[in-house]
Design a protein around this motif. Sequence first.
Motif, mmCIF file in Angstrom:
data_model
loop_
_atom_site.group_PDB
_atom_site.id
_atom_site.type_symbol
_atom_site.label_atom_id
_atom_site.label_comp_id
_atom_site.label_asym_id
_atom_site.label_seq_id
_atom_site.Cartn_x
_atom_site.Cartn_y
_atom_site.Cartn_z
ATOM 1 N N LYS A 15 -32.571 107.133 10.487
ATOM 2 C CA LYS A 15 -33.412 106.008 10.060
ATOM 3 C C LYS A 15 -33.655 105.052 11.228
ATOM 4 C CE LYS A 15 -33.463 102.016 6.995
ATOM 5 N NZ LYS A 15 -32.744 101.274 5.949
ATOM 6 N N ASN A 16 -32.603 104.750 11.973
ATOM 7 C CA ASN A 16 -32.730 103.822 13.106
ATOM 8 C C ASN A 16 -33.645 104.368 14.194
ATOM 9 O OD1 ASN A 16 -31.087 101.969 11.851
ATOM 10 N ND2 ASN A 16 -29.250 102.585 12.967
ATOM 11 N N SER A 56 -23.940 109.870 5.479
ATOM 12 C CA SER A 56 -24.537 108.539 5.574
ATOM 13 C C SER A 56 -24.706 108.108 7.026
ATOM 14 C CB SER A 56 -23.664 107.530 4.820
ATOM 15 O OG SER A 56 -24.244 106.257 4.865
ATOM 16 N N ASP A 78 -36.913 107.882 11.355
ATOM 17 C CA ASP A 78 -37.120 108.954 10.371
ATOM 18 C C ASP A 78 -37.299 108.333 8.982
ATOM 19 O OD1 ASP A 78 -36.483 112.217 10.170
ATOM 20 O OD2 ASP A 78 -36.179 111.082 8.318
ATOM 21 N N GLU A 79 -38.518 108.410 8.467
ATOM 22 C CA GLU A 79 -38.838 107.786 7.182
ATOM 23 C C GLU A 79 -38.148 108.480 6.015
ATOM 24 O OE1 GLU A 79 -43.064 107.342 6.797
ATOM 25 O OE2 GLU A 79 -43.213 106.339 8.738
ATOM 26 N N ALA A 87 -34.717 107.171 5.685
ATOM 27 C CA ALA A 87 -34.765 105.845 5.066
ATOM 28 C C ALA A 87 -34.893 105.969 3.551
ATOM 29 C CB ALA A 87 -35.922 105.034 5.640
ATOM 30 N N ARG A 88 -35.746 106.883 3.086
ATOM 31 C CA ARG A 88 -35.906 107.086 1.636
ATOM 32 C C ARG A 88 -34.616 107.606 1.001
ATOM 33 N NH1 ARG A 88 -41.186 108.228 3.244
ATOM 34 N NH2 ARG A 88 -40.814 110.446 3.597
ATOM 35 N N ARG A 142 -31.209 113.752 10.459
ATOM 36 C CA ARG A 142 -31.388 113.743 9.006
ATOM 37 C C ARG A 142 -30.907 115.049 8.390
ATOM 38 N NH1 ARG A 142 -35.579 115.917 6.737
ATOM 39 N NH2 ARG A 142 -37.048 115.275 8.359
ATOM 40 N N LEU A 161 -31.564 107.084 2.054
ATOM 41 C CA LEU A 161 -30.618 105.967 2.008
ATOM 42 C C LEU A 161 -30.974 104.956 0.927
ATOM 43 C CD1 LEU A 161 -30.084 105.445 5.813
ATOM 44 C CD2 LEU A 161 -28.332 106.137 4.159
ATOM 45 N N ASP A 162 -32.264 104.787 0.673
ATOM 46 C CA ASP A 162 -32.705 103.845 -0.344
ATOM 47 C C ASP A 162 -32.684 104.450 -1.747
ATOM 48 O OD1 ASP A 162 -33.120 101.982 1.633
ATOM 49 O OD2 ASP A 162 -35.259 102.379 1.823
ATOM 50 N N TYR A 203 -27.684 109.867 8.382
ATOM 51 C CA TYR A 203 -28.910 109.294 7.821
ATOM 52 C C TYR A 203 -29.252 107.948 8.472
ATOM 53 C CZ TYR A 203 -28.743 112.673 3.926
ATOM 54 O OH TYR A 203 -28.734 113.800 3.155
ATOM 55 N N VAL A 204 -28.243 107.110 8.670
ATOM 56 C CA VAL A 204 -28.479 105.804 9.299
ATOM 57 C C VAL A 204 -28.995 105.985 10.723
ATOM 58 C CG1 VAL A 204 -27.340 103.720 10.177
ATOM 59 C CG2 VAL A 204 -26.899 104.505 7.834
#
Length: 92
Positions: A71-72, A64, A75-76, A79-80, A38, A82-83, A67-68
């Motif tokens: 997230k996978n 990105s 890592d919350e 995910a935030r 991250r 990316l969202d 981050y993906v």
Amino acid sequence: MSRKLVELAKQDMVDGNISAARARLTPEARMDNPEALRLMGQTYDPRWLIAHGAVMQFDAMKASQFYVSAKNLGDEEAARILDGGTKNEACR
């Protein structure tokens, strides 16, 4: 040792030394450390770099991808990011 490298990298990021942060985070990211992934994303993210006044070449696609990966691995915060639900703040 991995926790120490991540903490040192966070301080590098706060200090604006993005190159040093990347160097410290790279081995941890290669070992699938979600926080390191991250943070690596942040060092390439134009939104983060601009928000923190960092003069460094950015790469939104690379950010990105980091981050993906984070997230996978659960890592919350990644995910935030990316969202679009976070301000992508420094070194959480």
